[in-house]
Design an enzyme around this catalytic site. Structure first.
Site, PDB file in Angstrom:
ATOM      1  N   ASP A  34       0.824  -1.205   0.000  1.00 52.80           N
ATOM      2  CA  ASP A  34       0.000   0.000   0.000  1.00 52.80           C
ATOM      3  C   ASP A  34       0.864   1.263   0.000  1.00 52.80           C
ATOM      4  O   ASP A  34       1.363   1.674   1.046  1.00 52.80           O
ATOM      5  CB  ASP A  34      -0.907  -0.035   1.242  1.00 52.80           C
ATOM      6  CG  ASP A  34      -1.797   1.184   1.328  1.00 52.80           C
ATOM      7  OD1 ASP A  34      -2.347   1.436   2.425  1.00 52.80           O
ATOM      8  OD2 ASP A  34      -1.940   1.892   0.320  1.00 52.80           O
ATOM      9  N   SER A 198      -1.633  16.390 -11.527  1.00 54.35           N
ATOM     10  CA  SER A 198      -1.869  16.143 -12.950  1.00 54.35           C
ATOM     11  C   SER A 198      -2.399  17.437 -13.569  1.00 54.35           C
ATOM     12  O   SER A 198      -3.250  18.093 -12.966  1.00 54.35           O
ATOM     13  CB  SER A 198      -2.907  15.025 -13.119  1.00 54.35           C
ATOM     14  OG  SER A 198      -3.395  14.997 -14.460  1.00 54.35           O
TER      15      SER A 198
HETATM   16  N1  LIG Z   1      -5.789   2.030   1.385  1.00 53.35           N
HETATM   17  C1  LIG Z   1      -5.430   1.152   2.465  1.00 53.35           C
HETATM   18  C2  LIG Z   1      -6.339  -0.008   2.630  1.00 53.35           C
HETATM   19  C3  LIG Z   1      -6.001  -1.210   2.086  1.00 53.35           C
HETATM   20  C4  LIG Z   1      -6.827  -2.308   2.283  1.00 53.35           C
HETATM   21  C5  LIG Z   1      -7.980  -2.120   3.020  1.00 53.35           C
HETATM   22  C6  LIG Z   1      -8.832  -3.247   3.280  1.00 53.35           C
HETATM   23  C7  LIG Z   1     -10.025  -3.224   3.961  1.00 53.35           C
HETATM   24  C8  LIG Z   1     -10.431  -4.526   3.957  1.00 53.35           C
HETATM   25  C9  LIG Z   1      -9.494  -5.281   3.281  1.00 53.35           C
HETATM   26  O1  LIG Z   1      -8.495  -4.487   2.860  1.00 53.35           O
HETATM   27  N2  LIG Z   1      -8.325  -0.926   3.519  1.00 53.35           N
HETATM   28  C10 LIG Z   1      -7.523   0.107   3.316  1.00 53.35           C
END
Ligand SMILES: NCc1ccc(-c2ccco2)nc1
Length: 328
Positions: A34, A198
């Site tokens: 992420d 952008s």
């Molecule tokens: N942008 C960060 C992020 C990444 C995954 C998730 C997520 C929630 C449930 C499963 O995964 N939530 C937020």
């Protein structure tokens, strides 16, 4: 030094999952890389059994190299409302062939239902800037921050694909992974993100419209979230498209294929093909589709998530503090 690891999309490309190993002997988990956050946290044996539904958990007591980081805790809430919290171990973490011997591994004690209900995701590996790491009292380095000095180049690349395995590479730009030139744009990391602006956009084959869109390159967000005026200009070109408050966004007939969406990166452009804008059917008859381009209302900036990133080969260059986008 350099390395590469494969990353696989879940259904509808909702997230991309990547294998990592933690501890001695290695414990293999599969996590969500992420670039929009900076904590490496994993499901762990410290959680209540009721919060674990199929995920693989990190067991620090089964690692001869784990050491608790005494008195440290972490707690994070994401843009989608999901959250998690726990305590911290130092242990060895390997991605591909790259190892950080003293990586802060944030062991979850609690996770919100969104994570419990996502059986294939064992945690998150933040690739944002360490300034937004949530560990208290002392923020901890990301994996990339710990390894970057030893890499041949202080960068990593994201090559996410639609419905197919892609890769994250560390320390090098693979010339075979893209076509044409890389368009470079400066990064503003003052908020801890890979931020950029952008210069504008175009709809289908229409003229380019100058319209600054300031946002972040975020592998951990599924969709492309843009200013309300840009999003309505796009959907205006699709017969039958409408903002559906029940669905929480723009919905449109799944066929015909909608127009491409083009956004600028410095003096280059990135094209999101129309068939990647149809994110997922909203009904079993597959008549109407939920759009992959939606409003960024309430966030404070735009989010160039997976719908934008999977069209391109993207270079996250910490050495030059710049983002590179190329076609592929
Ligand atoms: N942008 C960060 C992020 C990444 C995954 C998730 C997520 C929630 C449930 C499963 O995964 N939530 C937020």
């Amino acid at each position: 030094d350099f390395g590469s690891v494969s990353t696989d999309p879940e259904k509808h490309d909702v997230e991309y999952l990547t294998p990592i190993s933690i501890g001695t002997p290695p414990q293999d988990l599969i996590v969500d890389f992420d670039t929009g956050s900076s904590d490496l946290w994993v499901f762990s044996t410290e959680m209540a059994a009721s919060d674990i539904k199929g995920q693989t958990v990190y067991d620090p007591s089964n690692s001869s190299t784990s050491q608790i980081l005494q008195g440290s805790t972490w707690e994070i809430t994401y843009g989608d409302g999901s959250s998690s919290s726990g305590d911290v171990y130092i242990d060895t973490v390997t991605i591909g062939n790259l190892t950080v011997p003293n990586q802060a591994v944030e062991a979850a004690k609690k996770v919100s239902s969104e994570f419990t209900e996502d059986p294939n995701n064992d945690g998150l590996l933040g690739l944002g800037f360490t300034s937004i790491n949530t560990v208290q009292p002392t923020p901890q380095n990301t994996f990339f921050d710990n390894i970057k000095e030893s890499l041949d180049a202080r960068l990593f690349t994201a090559d996410l694909k639609h419905g197919a395995p892609g890769s994250y590479n560390f320390g090098y730009i693979d010339p075979a992974a893209y076509i044409g030139n890389i368009s470079w744009t400066p990064v503003d990391n003052s908020q801890g993100f890979w931020g950029f602006t952008s210069p504008g956009y175009a709809v289908g084959t229409g003229a380019f419209r100058n319209h600054s869109m300031t946002g972040i390159a975020d592998t951990g967000t599924t969709l492309l979230l843009l200013p309300k005026s840009v999003v309505s200009a796009y959907y205006k070109e699709i017969q039958g498209a409408e903002y559906d408050s029940d669905q929480g966004g723009y919905v449109f007939p799944c066929s015909p294929t909608p127009p491409d969406f083009v956004f600028g990166v410095n003096n280059g452009i990135v094209t999101v093909p129309g068939d990647m804008v149809s994110y997922a059917p909203v009904d079993t008859a597959n008549q109407n589709c939920f759009g992959g381009i939606q409003r960024d209302t309430g966030i404070g900036f735009s989010i160039f998530g997976d719908v934008a990133l999977k069209t391109s080969f993207v270079v996250f260059d910490a050495g030059g503090l710049q983002l590179g986008w190329a076609a592929k």
